[in-house]
Design a protein around this motif. Structure first.
Motif, short mmCIF file in Angstrom:
data_model
loop_
_atom_site.label_atom_id
_atom_site.label_comp_id
_atom_site.label_asym_id
_atom_site.label_seq_id
_atom_site.Cartn_x
_atom_site.Cartn_y
_atom_site.Cartn_z
N THR A 60 0.86 -1.05 -0.06
CA THR A 60 -0.10 0.06 -0.04
C THR A 60 1.08 1.29 0.12
O THR A 60 1.76 1.33 0.87
N ASP A 61 0.65 2.38 -1.18
CA ASP A 61 1.38 3.37 -0.83
C ASP A 61 0.84 4.55 -0.34
O ASP A 61 -0.20 4.56 -0.04
N GLU A 62 1.56 5.58 -0.07
CA GLU A 62 0.88 6.84 0.45
C GLU A 62 -0.24 7.49 -0.26
O GLU A 62 -1.23 7.85 0.36
N GLN A 63 -0.08 7.56 -1.66
CA GLN A 63 -1.30 8.23 -2.15
C GLN A 63 -2.61 7.30 -1.91
O GLN A 63 -3.82 7.79 -1.62
N ARG A 64 -2.56 5.82 -1.90
CA ARG A 64 -3.78 5.31 -1.57
C ARG A 64 -4.17 5.43 -0.39
O ARG A 64 -5.29 5.49 0.14
#
Length: 339
Positions: free
Chosen positions: A173-177
């Protein structure tokens, strides 16, 4: 044209608080509480008993207070905001009941959760009851625009909770998501709580959008600080067990940043931990050391401060006064909880 983000007022003071907000809306909150108590009534005794357990649990009631304070900011003199603030609280309480079941939580605000006392089925069904009461109140208000704003927020919150569930234990999971998830599951109700005040006060869309931006950015800041203090505080501060997010495999922003900045060994640890293979107290201590070394908690708070400044900037179109000062200090309080 470049937007200017001003410093966050109150961020250098040692003790920003919600006291100005509480004092501003105290009389109105008494009327809101009457609505809440009246609409929790049911011929089924378990419903008011279970709902009352959570509502009486010492929560800050920040979301309904934001509805009332936003109305005060706009000089609204009517009474519609009382039922709508109660609506906001019912939506929030219902989501908490459902969240505790999904998360298997045992503590909230220093007390046993409803699902531990009464079981999961009763907790879910009482949450449904509160959602139903909230929609009754929306309909009674009679404004299709208010109904659209609050019903949309309810749907978005549910989408955010599902998105968080699907992201759980997924270290990629990345920061944007993640920001998208917390915008939905937390910030959407903050935004709606503030925005509906502009509708009842019959203000233009620009005022609606400004209050929406204030609430949304405050909500994001609030959640980011919650993410940080899960690793940096204890139960006395949080009202829940320290490290719950870690043990539940919730990939929050501190974890995302630490994983991105770590070496191969660090990444292996975070992957194992989020998948549920490293959940001991010693593992939590190691996680905290990695967070400290990578500056992940500090940078999470820095991002919260940034969103706090954006919230304050959104109030720039409104006149200075007691209501605006209270809303500004509420932002400073939300960020200061991390210290």
């Amino acid at each position: 044209m470049t937007a200017t983000v001003h410093p966050l007022p109150g961020q250098n003071r040692p003790d920003p608080s919600l006291d100005p907000l509480v004092a501003l809306v105290a009389a109105d909150m008494n009327l809101v509480n009457r609505v809440i108590l009246d609409r929790m009534k049911s011929e089924v005794p378990l419903i008011p008993e279970l709902a009352g357990h959570l509502i009486a649990g010492g929560g800050k009631r920040m979301r309904p207070m934001l509805t009332l304070a936003s109305a005060a900011l706009l000089g609204y003199q009517g009474t519609r905001h009382h039922k709508l603030a109660a609506t906001v609280e019912f939506i929030h309480t219902a989501t908490l009941l459902h969240d505790d079941v999904v998360d298997g939580s045992g503590m909230r605000r220093g007390r046993r959760t409803a699902n531990v006392i009464w079981g999961n089925p009763a907790t879910v069904l009482v949450g449904d009851f509160l959602f139903s009461r909230s929609f009754e109140l929306m309909v009674e208000d009679g404004s299709l625009r208010v109904l659209r704003i609050l019903s949309n927020a309810s749907a978005v919150i549910s989408e955010g909770e599902v998105a968080q569930l699907t992201a759980q234990r997924r270290i990629e999971t990345d920061e944007q998501r993640y920001l998208h998830i917390i915008d939905a599951k937390t910030a959407a109700l903050f935004a709606a709580a503030c925005r509906i005040a502009a509708v009842v006060a019959e203000r233009d869309e620009a005022d609606e959008l400004a209050l929406d931006a204030y609430g949304r950015n405050l909500g994001i800041a609030f959640q980011l600080v919650d993410d940080a203090i899960d690793y940096a505080s204890d139960q006395a501060v949080m009202g829940k067990d320290a490290g719950d997010d870690f043990r539940d495999g919730k990939v929050t922003l501190p974890v995302i940043l630490a994983y991105a900045r770590g070496d191969e060994s660090d990444r292996r640890f975070w992957k194992d931990a989020m998948e549920g293979h490293r959940t001991s107290d010693a593992d939590l201590d190691h996680a905290r050391k990695l967070l400290e070394r990578t500056g992940a908690v500090q940078d999470t708070v820095a991002r919260a401060r940034h969103y706090g400044r954006r919230a304050v900037d959104a109030l720039g179109r409104f006149p200075d006064g007691r209501a605006k000062a209270a809303l500004v200090e509420a932002v400073a309080f939300a960020v200061a909880r991390a210290y």
